[in-house]
Design a protein around this motif. Structure first.
Motif, mmCIF file in Angstrom:
data_model
loop_
_atom_site.group_PDB
_atom_site.id
_atom_site.type_symbol
_atom_site.label_atom_id
_atom_site.label_comp_id
_atom_site.label_asym_id
_atom_site.label_seq_id
_atom_site.Cartn_x
_atom_site.Cartn_y
_atom_site.Cartn_z
ATOM 1 N N LEU A 22 1.632 10.046 -4.626
ATOM 2 C CA LEU A 22 2.523 11.071 -5.133
ATOM 3 C C LEU A 22 4.038 11.493 -5.558
ATOM 4 C CD1 LEU A 22 1.743 10.713 -0.380
ATOM 5 C CD2 LEU A 22 0.307 12.208 -2.830
ATOM 6 N N ARG A 23 4.000 10.132 -6.237
ATOM 7 C CA ARG A 23 5.690 10.659 -6.660
ATOM 8 C C ARG A 23 6.656 10.245 -6.293
ATOM 9 N NH1 ARG A 23 4.004 14.464 -11.843
ATOM 10 N NH2 ARG A 23 1.327 14.361 -12.478
ATOM 11 N N LEU A 24 6.647 9.890 -5.173
ATOM 12 C CA LEU A 24 7.846 9.217 -3.919
ATOM 13 C C LEU A 24 8.690 8.553 -4.337
ATOM 14 C CD1 LEU A 24 5.853 10.493 -0.956
ATOM 15 C CD2 LEU A 24 7.127 12.247 -2.574
ATOM 16 N N PRO A 25 10.127 8.396 -4.378
ATOM 17 C CA PRO A 25 10.524 7.133 -4.657
ATOM 18 C C PRO A 25 9.733 5.436 -3.566
ATOM 19 C CG PRO A 25 12.169 8.615 -3.844
ATOM 20 C CD PRO A 25 10.516 9.555 -3.500
ATOM 21 N N LYS A 26 10.073 4.415 -4.281
ATOM 22 C CA LYS A 26 9.330 3.748 -3.156
ATOM 23 C C LYS A 26 10.181 3.180 -2.018
ATOM 24 C CE LYS A 26 6.952 0.552 -6.683
ATOM 25 N NZ LYS A 26 6.706 2.297 -8.260
ATOM 26 N N VAL A 27 11.514 3.378 -2.427
ATOM 27 C CA VAL A 27 12.554 3.305 -0.737
ATOM 28 C C VAL A 27 11.939 3.658 0.656
ATOM 29 C CG1 VAL A 27 14.671 3.722 0.090
ATOM 30 C CG2 VAL A 27 14.219 2.778 -2.603
ATOM 31 N N THR A 28 11.173 5.475 -0.803
ATOM 32 C CA THR A 28 10.930 6.015 0.932
ATOM 33 C C THR A 28 9.781 5.676 1.605
ATOM 34 O OG1 THR A 28 12.063 8.230 0.214
ATOM 35 C CG2 THR A 28 10.406 8.159 1.906
ATOM 36 N N ALA A 29 9.212 4.581 0.872
ATOM 37 C CA ALA A 29 7.298 4.149 0.964
ATOM 38 C C ALA A 29 7.780 3.007 1.713
ATOM 39 C CB ALA A 29 6.906 4.145 -0.403
ATOM 40 N N TYR A 30 8.826 2.164 1.905
ATOM 41 C CA TYR A 30 8.616 1.027 1.919
ATOM 42 C C TYR A 30 9.652 1.289 3.431
ATOM 43 C CZ TYR A 30 8.400 -1.445 -2.629
ATOM 44 O OH TYR A 30 7.783 -1.251 -3.436
ATOM 45 N N PHE A 79 0.692 -1.048 -0.296
ATOM 46 C CA PHE A 79 0.173 -0.162 -0.119
ATOM 47 C C PHE A 79 0.418 0.766 -0.158
ATOM 48 C CE2 PHE A 79 -3.147 -3.308 2.022
ATOM 49 C CZ PHE A 79 -3.958 -3.032 0.848
ATOM 50 N N ALA A 80 2.185 0.696 0.755
ATOM 51 C CA ALA A 80 2.909 2.210 0.664
ATOM 52 C C ALA A 80 3.496 2.642 -0.722
ATOM 53 C CB ALA A 80 3.889 2.404 1.828
ATOM 54 N N GLY A 81 3.684 1.226 -1.445
ATOM 55 C CA GLY A 81 4.000 1.695 -2.823
ATOM 56 C C GLY A 81 3.228 2.030 -3.500
ATOM 57 N N LEU A 82 1.913 2.153 -3.337
ATOM 58 C CA LEU A 82 1.217 2.483 -4.396
ATOM 59 C C LEU A 82 0.964 4.261 -4.279
ATOM 60 C CD1 LEU A 82 -2.255 -0.714 -3.992
ATOM 61 C CD2 LEU A 82 -0.890 -0.161 -6.182
ATOM 62 N N ALA A 83 1.131 4.445 -2.721
ATOM 63 C CA ALA A 83 0.809 5.517 -2.356
ATOM 64 C C ALA A 83 1.480 6.412 -2.800
ATOM 65 C CB ALA A 83 0.412 5.765 -0.376
ATOM 66 N N SER A 84 3.041 6.206 -3.139
ATOM 67 C CA SER A 84 4.400 6.415 -3.439
ATOM 68 C C SER A 84 3.910 6.653 -4.621
ATOM 69 C CB SER A 84 5.262 5.974 -3.573
ATOM 70 O OG SER A 84 5.341 4.565 -4.129
ATOM 71 N N GLU A 85 3.575 5.986 -5.619
ATOM 72 C CA GLU A 85 2.974 6.231 -7.195
ATOM 73 C C GLU A 85 2.265 7.448 -7.110
ATOM 74 O OE1 GLU A 85 1.537 2.753 -9.232
ATOM 75 O OE2 GLU A 85 3.451 1.976 -9.067
ATOM 76 N N SER A 92 8.448 9.235 -13.933
ATOM 77 C CA SER A 92 7.809 10.379 -12.863
ATOM 78 C C SER A 92 6.349 10.622 -13.007
ATOM 79 C CB SER A 92 8.349 11.359 -12.959
ATOM 80 O OG SER A 92 7.787 12.136 -13.900
ATOM 81 N N ILE A 93 5.706 9.856 -13.915
ATOM 82 C CA ILE A 93 4.256 10.355 -13.842
ATOM 83 C C ILE A 93 3.771 9.063 -12.749
ATOM 84 C CG2 ILE A 93 2.475 10.668 -15.521
ATOM 85 C CD1 ILE A 93 4.119 12.182 -17.077
ATOM 86 N N HIS A 94 1.993 9.576 -12.676
ATOM 87 C CA HIS A 94 1.639 8.116 -12.077
ATOM 88 C C HIS A 94 0.431 7.685 -13.027
ATOM 89 C CE1 HIS A 94 -0.941 5.930 -9.633
ATOM 90 N NE2 HIS A 94 -1.929 6.836 -9.754
ATOM 91 N N HIS A 95 1.349 6.153 -13.159
ATOM 92 C CA HIS A 95 -0.095 5.535 -13.945
ATOM 93 C C HIS A 95 -1.013 4.496 -13.730
ATOM 94 C CE1 HIS A 95 2.895 7.345 -16.900
ATOM 95 N NE2 HIS A 95 4.083 6.415 -16.530
ATOM 96 N N THR A 96 -1.185 4.896 -12.922
ATOM 97 C CA THR A 96 -2.689 4.097 -12.342
ATOM 98 C C THR A 96 -3.752 4.133 -12.411
ATOM 99 O OG1 THR A 96 -1.891 4.195 -10.017
ATOM 100 C CG2 THR A 96 -0.673 1.866 -10.984
ATOM 101 N N PHE A 97 -4.239 5.235 -12.342
ATOM 102 C CA PHE A 97 -5.243 6.746 -12.239
ATOM 103 C C PHE A 97 -5.322 6.032 -11.124
ATOM 104 C CE2 PHE A 97 -4.082 8.233 -16.835
ATOM 105 C CZ PHE A 97 -2.932 6.217 -17.190
ATOM 106 N N THR A 123 17.980 11.662 -4.162
ATOM 107 C CA THR A 123 18.703 10.992 -5.260
ATOM 108 C C THR A 123 17.797 10.971 -6.902
ATOM 109 O OG1 THR A 123 20.254 9.748 -3.256
ATOM 110 C CG2 THR A 123 19.462 8.606 -6.062
ATOM 111 N N ARG A 124 16.353 11.251 -6.469
ATOM 112 C CA ARG A 124 16.057 10.590 -7.602
ATOM 113 C C ARG A 124 15.798 11.904 -8.461
ATOM 114 N NH1 ARG A 124 9.781 11.342 -8.563
ATOM 115 N NH2 ARG A 124 9.462 9.544 -9.652
ATOM 116 N N ALA A 125 15.995 13.233 -7.856
ATOM 117 C CA ALA A 125 15.262 14.756 -8.099
ATOM 118 C C ALA A 125 16.948 14.401 -8.794
ATOM 119 C CB ALA A 125 15.409 15.519 -6.908
#
Length: 595
Positions: free
Chosen positions: A57-65, A49-55, A424-429, A409-411
């Motif tokens: 919010l356009r955040l790295p998945k590492v931060t979400a995990y 769920f954190a990974g889905l939220a990161s998409e 960097s664009i959210h694709h899951t709509f 790092t992502r920036a």
């Protein structure tokens, strides 16, 4: 004979010397903590769920995990039993080992020779500034000289797992990305070696420290680093040889077994396992013809292990320590950040480094975790009086570096043009309601009841999928320079540019290969002579569907992108693989392919 009832009554009666205490049979059931499988399930579910939220919010998945683990850990809900960490430790170490293996595969010998002239000065400048800034700064804030030097040494280390996961997630590629990988490796190697030398100096400076044998301490260092190198060398050669004689169907078992064995031997012999697997990766990439297939095999389990690693690591972060470290901790965060940023900028400004390297390489190196934590724990076990407070500062500030490091790092790779903007664009709509609507829309569209929605690839522009980090071959480059450029490129099509960076032609590998047999080519032929007319070019304002249609007409794996305005200068490339990933996301989201 005692009856069942009598037995139960006997069990329910606990006699003491003075009284008899009645205990219910249910009270005799020992309350067990939650099962380890439940802990793993909670970590994976929270990370999902954190990974889905990161998409969103356009955040790295590492931060979400990390945040997901932080919520489940001691700092917030504290639902993970402490005894489970020792069972999860082999999984987290194996995940780290695979990351270090992948990092090692990025360094074939010709690559090391090519970038060492740029990377080593940048690394030295960055490490010297970081060490000096932190050492002097924390000393002025009240730390002892020994603690200050120790913190300055630990500040050199950069988290390899966090940094490399962000680079792989963003699919970044280019000069900044290559230097990030190299400097991460050099930082951690230097941190381990300098730590041992600094600790030797601390021991000699203590009262009675002269009795400590310098030769014995140096021998310990040589045995540790030398043993890790030898084990990694042998393990890498065995891995390469075994993959040559075994069918690929057996590779996964072979590779996981080898990795587990090497990890176990490293722990048993007290060798730095991270260095072992770094050497394994370097050996494999230089001795095996199937390095890419080997990394793909590891990726099949590496993704899951990576999620476990970061969620477990996040659950171990302690927010309370962040407040305990106080002013010294805040100073350490600021001084370490300034040291890496200023160090890179100072060296890059005196060389021919690009503005992207000067600006973004330093911030991309701020993540810190595993190596620094391990070294601080080692120091504490040797002398808690000196290193105890140092370990507290490292454990407290790692919360800051691990949360914000991946973002920087992502920036860095995004603003350097080495990460396609489409990544960097959210694709899951997004929302559950819109997702449900997409399912039924696709179902109705497949049944011919209504038109499918416009694909994302038809609404996007080329500028959103192109890679800006691109170098062309100079028109007057000789044949040897062309070959050198081709050897270090990941493409099969190479734009040739004039002095104004205008594309004057394209060199294709299949045609260039025919010239390799002419021994006089290196003396007579220039890049312009090998180029064909630039018939396949794109412009940033074109829709992505134009790029898709263009790739259907050619076997090239990339197409040059030039400016919309004249003169049409080379600014980027579009890769077939990036478009393929975009189209796959379209299909998964329920959209049709562009016609």
């Amino acid at each position: 004979m005692m009856t069942t009832t009598g037995l139960m009554m006997g069990l329910a009666s606990v006699a003491t010397s003075d009284t008899t205490v009645n205990v219910s049979p249910m009270d005799l059931v020992v309350t067990e903590p939650i099962h380890i499988a439940t802990t793993i399930g909670m970590l994976l579910t929270a990370s999902l769920f954190a990974g889905l939220a990161s998409e969103l919010l356009r955040l790295p998945k590492v931060t979400a995990y990390l945040v997901a683990g932080l919520l489940l850990g001691t700092s917030v809900f504290d639902v993970i039993p402490h005894q489970h960490y020792q069972f999860l430790e082999p999984l987290t170490k194996l995940a780290m080992a695979l990351v270090l293996f992948y990092l090692g595969t990025l360094f074939p010998f010709d690559q090391i020779r090519r970038i060492s002239r740029r990377a080593i000065p940048l690394s030295i400048g960055e490490m010297v500034c970081t060490g000096v800034f932190v050492t002097i700064g924390v000393y002025l804030l009240g730390m002892t000289p020994a603690q200050s030097v120790l913190l300055g040494t630990l500040a050199l280390a950069t988290s390899p797992a966090t940094t490399m996961f962000v680079l792989r997630e963003t699919n970044a590629e280019g000069p900044v990305t290559s230097l990030i990988s190299t400097l991460v490796t050099l930082n951690n190697l230097a941190a381990v070696i300098v730590f041992e030398l600094v600790w030797l100096g601390i021991e000699l400076a203590m009262p009675g420290g002269q009795t400590q044998s310098i030769a014995a301490t140096l021998m310990r260092l040589v045995q540790s680093l030398g043993g890790a190198f030898v084990l990694g060398l042998v393990g890498g050669l065995v891995m390469s040889y075994a993959c040559e004689i075994m069918h690929t169907r057996r590779w996964l078992v072979l590779l996981v077994g080898m990795a587990s064995l090497l990890l176990g031997l490293s722990e048993t012999w007290q060798l730095p396992y991270m260095l072992v697997f770094l050497v394994v990766g370097v050996v494999v990439v230089n001795s095996s013809s199937g390095t890419q297939k080997i990394t793909e095999q590891f990726d099949s389990i590496g993704g899951l292990l990576t999620v476990v690693f970061f969620s477990v690591h996040g659950s171990e972060l302690n927010l309370r320590l962040l407040w305990q470290v106080g002013l010294v901790g805040a100073g350490y965060v600021i001084l370490r950040s300034l040291g890496k940023i200023v160090g890179v900028w100072a060296v890059a400004s005196r060389t021919e480094a690009s503005p992207e390297i000067r600006t973004w390489l330093g911030p991309a190196l701020l993540a810190q975790a595993g190596v620094a934590i391990s070294l601080s724990a080692t120091a504490t076990s040797r002398n808690p009086e000196i290193a105890g407070h140092v370990q507290t500062i490292i454990l407290g500030t790692v919360v800051v570096f691990e949360i914000f490091g991946p973002l920087l790092t992502r920036a860095a790779v995004l603003h350097s043009g080495e990460m396609p903007i489409a990544n960097s664009i959210h694709h899951t709509f997004g929302t559950p309601l819109s997702a449900l609507r997409n399912v039924f829309t696709r179902l109705a569209g497949s049944a011919g009841l209504l038109d499918k929605k416009t694909a994302l690839s038809e609404r996007m522009r080329v500028e959103q999928v192109m890679r800006r980090s691109v170098e062309g071959i100079a028109e007057n480059a000789d044949f040897n320079e062309v070959v050198h450029f081709v050897e270090h490129s990941h493409a099969n099509t190479f734009p040739v540019v004039d002095d104004d960076r205008c594309v004057v032609g394209l060199i294709r590998f299949d045609l260039l290969n025919q010239a390799f047999f002419d021994p006089q080519s290196d003396l007579l032929v220039r890049a312009g002579d090998l180029a064909t007319p630039p018939d396949l070019l794109l412009r940033p304002s074109q829709p992505v569907k134009d790029a898709v249609n263009l790739f259907r007409k050619t076997s090239d794996d990339c197409v040059a992108v030039v400016t919309d305005d004249t003169p049409h200068r080379l600014i980027a490339t579009v890769r077939r693989s990036d478009l393929t990933s975009l189209l796959i996301r379209d299909r998964k989201a329920g959209f049709g392919s562009p016609e």
